[in-house]
Design a protein around this motif. Structure first.
Motif, PDB file in Angstrom:
ATOM      1  N   PRO A   1       0.227 -15.794  -7.942  1.00  0.00           N
ATOM      2  CA  PRO A   1      -0.547 -16.845  -7.275  1.00  0.00           C
ATOM      3  C   PRO A   1       0.081 -17.257  -5.937  1.00  0.00           C
ATOM      4  CG  PRO A   1      -0.248 -17.353  -9.594  1.00  0.00           C
ATOM      5  CD  PRO A   1       0.624 -16.169  -9.305  1.00  0.00           C
ATOM      6  N   GLY A   2      -0.784 -17.434  -4.950  1.00  0.00           N
ATOM      7  CA  GLY A   2      -0.322 -17.908  -3.651  1.00  0.00           C
ATOM      8  C   GLY A   2       0.181 -16.833  -2.714  1.00  0.00           C
ATOM      9  N   VAL A   3       0.253 -15.577  -3.168  1.00  0.00           N
ATOM     10  CA  VAL A   3       0.755 -14.493  -2.335  1.00  0.00           C
ATOM     11  C   VAL A   3      -0.402 -13.879  -1.548  1.00  0.00           C
ATOM     12  CG1 VAL A   3       1.786 -12.196  -2.335  1.00  0.00           C
ATOM     13  CG2 VAL A   3       2.692 -13.972  -3.833  1.00  0.00           C
ATOM     14  N   THR A   4      -0.239 -13.743  -0.242  1.00  0.00           N
ATOM     15  CA  THR A   4      -1.200 -13.020   0.587  1.00  0.00           C
ATOM     16  C   THR A   4      -0.489 -11.836   1.211  1.00  0.00           C
ATOM     17  OG1 THR A   4      -0.728 -14.453   2.495  1.00  0.00           O
ATOM     18  CG2 THR A   4      -2.576 -15.057   1.081  1.00  0.00           C
ATOM     19  N   LEU A   5      -1.142 -10.685   1.209  1.00  0.00           N
ATOM     20  CA  LEU A   5      -0.531  -9.439   1.653  1.00  0.00           C
ATOM     21  C   LEU A   5      -0.958  -9.108   3.074  1.00  0.00           C
ATOM     22  CD1 LEU A   5      -1.014  -7.298  -1.569  1.00  0.00           C
ATOM     23  CD2 LEU A   5       0.827  -8.884  -0.991  1.00  0.00           C
ATOM     24  N   ARG A   6      -0.008  -8.604   3.874  1.00  0.00           N
ATOM     25  CA  ARG A   6      -0.307  -8.239   5.260  1.00  0.00           C
ATOM     26  C   ARG A   6      -0.004  -6.781   5.576  1.00  0.00           C
ATOM     27  NH1 ARG A   6      -1.312 -12.335   9.013  1.00  0.00           N
ATOM     28  NH2 ARG A   6      -1.569 -10.554  10.406  1.00  0.00           N
ATOM     29  N   SER A   7       0.760  -6.096   4.735  1.00  0.00           N
ATOM     30  CA  SER A   7       1.099  -4.709   5.018  1.00  0.00           C
ATOM     31  C   SER A   7       1.214  -3.931   3.714  1.00  0.00           C
ATOM     32  CB  SER A   7       2.407  -4.624   5.813  1.00  0.00           C
ATOM     33  OG  SER A   7       3.439  -5.362   5.195  1.00  0.00           O
ATOM     34  N   ILE A   8       0.789  -2.656   3.749  1.00  0.00           N
ATOM     35  CA  ILE A   8       0.833  -1.777   2.590  1.00  0.00           C
ATOM     36  C   ILE A   8       1.442  -0.446   3.008  1.00  0.00           C
ATOM     37  CG2 ILE A   8      -0.497  -0.621   0.792  1.00  0.00           C
ATOM     38  CD1 ILE A   8      -2.647  -2.641   1.038  1.00  0.00           C
ATOM     39  N   LEU A   9       2.293   0.120   2.143  1.00  0.00           N
ATOM     40  CA  LEU A   9       2.883   1.435   2.388  1.00  0.00           C
ATOM     41  C   LEU A   9       2.867   2.227   1.093  1.00  0.00           C
ATOM     42  CD1 LEU A   9       4.501   3.372   4.288  1.00  0.00           C
ATOM     43  CD2 LEU A   9       6.577   2.327   3.336  1.00  0.00           C
ATOM     44  N   ARG A  10       2.379   3.466   1.156  1.00  0.00           N
ATOM     45  CA  ARG A  10       2.428   4.352   0.016  1.00  0.00           C
ATOM     46  C   ARG A  10       3.716   5.180   0.093  1.00  0.00           C
ATOM     47  NH1 ARG A  10       0.032   4.239  -4.731  1.00  0.00           N
ATOM     48  NH2 ARG A  10      -1.751   3.419  -3.588  1.00  0.00           N
ATOM     49  N   LEU A  11       4.554   5.093  -0.934  1.00  0.00           N
ATOM     50  CA  LEU A  11       5.818   5.814  -0.964  1.00  0.00           C
ATOM     51  C   LEU A  11       5.605   7.263  -1.416  1.00  0.00           C
ATOM     52  CD1 LEU A  11       8.057   3.055  -2.588  1.00  0.00           C
ATOM     53  CD2 LEU A  11       7.682   3.508  -0.156  1.00  0.00           C
ATOM     54  N   ARG A  12       6.592   8.106  -1.155  1.00  0.00           N
ATOM     55  CA  ARG A  12       6.463   9.513  -1.489  1.00  0.00           C
ATOM     56  C   ARG A  12       6.357   9.753  -2.997  1.00  0.00           C
ATOM     57  NH1 ARG A  12      10.110   9.851   2.934  1.00  0.00           N
ATOM     58  NH2 ARG A  12      11.928   9.828   1.536  1.00  0.00           N
ATOM     59  N   ASN A  13       6.903   8.849  -3.790  1.00  0.00           N
ATOM     60  CA  ASN A  13       6.826   9.007  -5.248  1.00  0.00           C
ATOM     61  C   ASN A  13       5.523   8.477  -5.838  1.00  0.00           C
ATOM     62  OD1 ASN A  13       7.091   6.240  -5.177  1.00  0.00           O
ATOM     63  ND2 ASN A  13       9.119   6.177  -6.130  1.00  0.00           N
ATOM     64  N   GLY A  14       4.600   8.062  -4.964  1.00  0.00           N
ATOM     65  CA  GLY A  14       3.300   7.580  -5.417  1.00  0.00           C
ATOM     66  C   GLY A  14       3.212   6.095  -5.610  1.00  0.00           C
ATOM     67  N   GLU A  15       4.345   5.383  -5.560  1.00  0.00           N
ATOM     68  CA  GLU A  15       4.315   3.931  -5.726  1.00  0.00           C
ATOM     69  C   GLU A  15       3.791   3.262  -4.458  1.00  0.00           C
ATOM     70  OE1 GLU A  15       8.257   2.753  -6.718  1.00  0.00           O
ATOM     71  OE2 GLU A  15       8.073   3.316  -8.830  1.00  0.00           O
ATOM     72  N   THR A  16       3.354   2.009  -4.617  1.00  0.00           N
ATOM     73  CA  THR A  16       2.846   1.226  -3.485  1.00  0.00           C
ATOM     74  C   THR A  16       3.796   0.081  -3.187  1.00  0.00           C
ATOM     75  OG1 THR A  16       0.556   1.739  -4.076  1.00  0.00           O
ATOM     76  CG2 THR A  16       0.906  -0.141  -2.639  1.00  0.00           C
ATOM     77  N   LEU A  17       4.140  -0.063  -1.917  1.00  0.00           N
ATOM     78  CA  LEU A  17       4.979  -1.153  -1.442  1.00  0.00           C
ATOM     79  C   LEU A  17       4.117  -2.068  -0.594  1.00  0.00           C
ATOM     80  CD1 LEU A  17       8.145  -1.634  -1.664  1.00  0.00           C
ATOM     81  CD2 LEU A  17       8.234  -0.880   0.715  1.00  0.00           C
ATOM     82  N   VAL A  18       4.257  -3.367  -0.769  1.00  0.00           N
ATOM     83  CA  VAL A  18       3.461  -4.311   0.015  1.00  0.00           C
ATOM     84  C   VAL A  18       4.365  -5.388   0.616  1.00  0.00           C
ATOM     85  CG1 VAL A  18       1.347  -3.958  -1.309  1.00  0.00           C
ATOM     86  CG2 VAL A  18       2.954  -5.720  -2.022  1.00  0.00           C
ATOM     87  N   GLY A  19       3.948  -5.859   1.783  1.00  0.00           N
ATOM     88  CA  GLY A  19       4.662  -6.941   2.452  1.00  0.00           C
ATOM     89  C   GLY A  19       3.796  -8.167   2.534  1.00  0.00           C
ATOM     90  N   GLY A  20       4.374  -9.335   2.285  1.00  0.00           N
ATOM     91  CA  GLY A  20       3.619 -10.570   2.271  1.00  0.00           C
ATOM     92  C   GLY A  20       3.738 -11.369   3.554  1.00  0.00           C
ATOM     93  N   SER A  21       2.926 -12.409   3.629  1.00  0.00           N
ATOM     94  CA  SER A  21       2.890 -13.240   4.822  1.00  0.00           C
ATOM     95  C   SER A  21       4.072 -14.198   4.915  1.00  0.00           C
ATOM     96  CB  SER A  21       1.581 -14.045   4.852  1.00  0.00           C
ATOM     97  OG  SER A  21       1.461 -14.828   3.677  1.00  0.00           O
ATOM     98  N   GLN A  22       4.847 -14.345   3.823  1.00  0.00           N
ATOM     99  CA  GLN A  22       6.003 -15.235   3.836  1.00  0.00           C
ATOM    100  C   GLN A  22       7.331 -14.475   3.733  1.00  0.00           C
ATOM    101  OE1 GLN A  22       5.476 -18.480   4.424  1.00  0.00           O
ATOM    102  NE2 GLN A  22       3.293 -17.971   4.497  1.00  0.00           N
ATOM    103  N   GLY A  23       7.288 -13.181   4.031  1.00  0.00           N
ATOM    104  CA  GLY A  23       8.526 -12.395   4.024  1.00  0.00           C
ATOM    105  C   GLY A  23       8.806 -11.670   2.725  1.00  0.00           C
ATOM    106  N   GLU A  24       7.870 -11.707   1.770  1.00  0.00           N
ATOM    107  CA  GLU A  24       8.082 -11.037   0.501  1.00  0.00           C
ATOM    108  C   GLU A  24       7.836  -9.529   0.648  1.00  0.00           C
ATOM    109  OE1 GLU A  24       5.396 -12.842   1.220  1.00  0.00           O
ATOM    110  OE2 GLU A  24       5.225 -14.626  -0.030  1.00  0.00           O
ATOM    111  N   ILE A  25       8.638  -8.719  -0.039  1.00  0.00           N
ATOM    112  CA  ILE A  25       8.400  -7.281  -0.138  1.00  0.00           C
ATOM    113  C   ILE A  25       8.373  -6.942  -1.626  1.00  0.00           C
ATOM    114  CG2 ILE A  25       9.227  -4.977   0.455  1.00  0.00           C
ATOM    115  CD1 ILE A  25      10.736  -6.240   2.814  1.00  0.00           C
ATOM    116  N   TYR A  26       7.257  -6.334  -2.071  1.00  0.00           N
ATOM    117  CA  TYR A  26       7.055  -6.069  -3.490  1.00  0.00           C
ATOM    118  C   TYR A  26       6.709  -4.604  -3.727  1.00  0.00           C
ATOM    119  CZ  TYR A  26       6.095 -11.145  -3.583  1.00  0.00           C
ATOM    120  OH  TYR A  26       6.143 -12.508  -3.438  1.00  0.00           O
ATOM    121  N   ARG A  27       6.974  -4.163  -4.970  1.00  0.00           N
ATOM    122  CA  ARG A  27       6.377  -2.952  -5.497  1.00  0.00           C
ATOM    123  C   ARG A  27       5.208  -3.358  -6.391  1.00  0.00           C
ATOM    124  NH1 ARG A  27      11.597  -0.582  -5.271  1.00  0.00           N
ATOM    125  NH2 ARG A  27      11.530   1.501  -4.341  1.00  0.00           N
TER     126      ARG A  27
END
Length: 458
Positions: A209-235
């Motif tokens: 809740p409350g997380v908004t995403l601004r960037s997405i990256l697909r990794l070579r192993n097939g996983e997805t990495l996302v960056g948030g508007s408040q500095g969060e980086i998630y898988r």
């Protein structure tokens, strides 16, 4: 005729006569019949003082207050005004030179030149859903996918645009990545994010809740990495967001290193490097010219290139090199970095698109040269605006055919590095008078002189 004050005339080879009037717009006399075009037909101004037919058949109209208009097939198809870089909206003279450049004489704004563009730009006029483009990406089926503001995605395939989206003004498609199944994942910077499967736009809800995403990256192993508007980086794992790292400021860009580590650029948060469970940050106090990092690119040699708000950076073998305008860089704001097949780096920024030789940048880094040359491209080359976008990911893309695509505030601009035109034409200069120490020179001057001189020309 709609007005008796005729200010300009042009006759086509077939005898058709075109007339521009002071208040009556554009008139055409063909086979004894008059047709007219004025404000109701799209002219920005009804005073047409100059008319020119160019080599491609377009009719150009110079107006007194509405700038320059291009007329084709009975309608106005484009405008060039001071908002687009024209020096004045009062145009009273037009001329096409042997190179195809159109010279524009203005009232109060001097002489301007509109030359054949080196940049192809797609805007709403060509079928783009919205002009304000945030990201551009080539999918595996060869479609160019373009995220824009206002809840719309444009897809260009085989020269035809299709539009997909919600149309919600609050949603802007900032970032896109493709998963192994060919599904496109879109981040909107709003509460709703989407997967695009074929032509179906499917919301995906992440349990954070409350997380908004601004960037997405697909990794070579097939996983997805996302960056948030408040500095969060998630898988993204099983519909949930698992924290990888946290930085200061919005995550603008993400990159997977060849060694498997991760890089991220943040708004006022510097450059973040994530190796396993270890996170390090490089900021101005470590040598960056600015704490906002908008672009990341790693070349074949493993060198990391970074675009900041205050210059281009190169990180190689632990050594940081900074390139600024004083060194030859076109624009200190670097929003994207691409490499073509001829050894050049291409960058976009608030002033336009630029190209610089990568070997020259390497020689500068080693101290062998003090400055380097940069080619720049803007509205004079075919861009609808020189203002490129830096909020999305990716903001630029190298397509399989080698063409380079750049997101701008007024459409998407495309350059083919293999087919750049170089204009070697020169234009004669006529010297009316030579003044030497305040006295007009009536006979040829000596080639060597101990006195100062100045030249005046019309």
């Amino acid at each position: 005729m709609s007005d008796d004050d005729v200010m300009s005339l042009y006759q086509d080879p077939d005898g058709t006569l075109w007339a521009g009037s002071d208040g009556g717009g554009l008139e055409r006399l063909r086979n004894g019949h008059f047709d007219s075009w004025s404000l109701k037909d799209g002219l920005l101004d009804k005073d047409v003082w100059a008319i020119l037919r160019d080599r491609d058949g377009s009719l150009w109209l110079g107006t007194m207050g509405g700038g320059l208009a291009r007329f084709e097939n009975g309608r106005i198809v484009s405008y060039t005004t001071t908002k687009d870089g024209l020096s004045s909206d009062y145009v009273d003279a037009l001329y096409e030179d042997p190179d195809g450049s159109i010279w524009i004489g203005t009232r109060g704004g001097g002489l301007g030149r509109l030359k054949e563009g080196q940049v192809t730009t797609f805007t709403e006029s060509e079928g783009l859903s919205k002009n304000d483009v945030k990201c551009v990406f080539e999918s595996r089926d060869g479609s160019m996918c373009i995220g824009t503001e206002g809840g719309w995605i444009s897809r260009l395939k085989d020269g035809k645009f299709t539009t997909i989206g919600t149309g919600l003004e609050a949603e802007t498609y900032y970032s896109v990545a493709e998963d192994p199944d060919g599904v496109l994942w879109w981040a909107t910077g709003d509460e709703n994010d989407y997967r695009l499967a074929g032509s179906r736009l499917i919301p995906f809800l992440l349990k954070r809740p409350g997380v908004t995403l601004r960037s997405i990256l697909r990794l070579r192993n097939g996983e997805t990495l996302v960056g948030g508007s408040q500095g969060e980086i998630y898988r993204v794992q099983g519909g949930q967001l698992n924290t990888v790292a946290h930085a200061e400021g919005q995550i603008y860009c993400l990159l997977e290193d060849r060694d498997g580590s991760l890089w991220a650029g943040a708004d006022h948060g510097g450059l973040i490097h994530i190796t396993g469970q270890t996170q390090s940050v490089m900021r101005m106090r470590q040598g960056l010219p600015d704490d906002t990092v908008r672009a990341l690119y790693q070349d074949a040699a493993g060198t990391l290139w970074m675009g900041t708000e205050a210059g281009l950076c190169r990180l190689k073998d632990g050594k940081l090199t900074v390139y600024r305008v004083k060194d030859g860089l076109f624009d200190e704001g670097v929003y994207s970095i691409l490499e073509d097949d001829t050894g050049h780096l291409w960058m976009s920024g608030p002033k336009g698109i630029s190209r610089v030789s990568k070997p020259d940048l390497e020689r500068f880094a080693s101290g062998k040269i003090k400055r380097f040359a940069t080619d720049s491209y803007g509205m004079q080359d075919g861009m609808a605006t020189s203002d490129c976008e830096g909020d999305g990911l990716p903001t630029a893309w190298k397509a399989r055919d080698g063409r380079l695509w750049f997101a701008t505030a007024k459409g998407v601009s495309v350059i083919d590095p293999d087919h750049l035109r170089v204009n070697f034409a020169s234009y004669p200069v006529m010297i009316d008078r030579i003044v030497v120490d305040g006295t007009s020179a009536e006979r040829p001057l000596r080639t060597t002189s101990d006195y100062t001189s100045s030249a005046e020309s019309a």
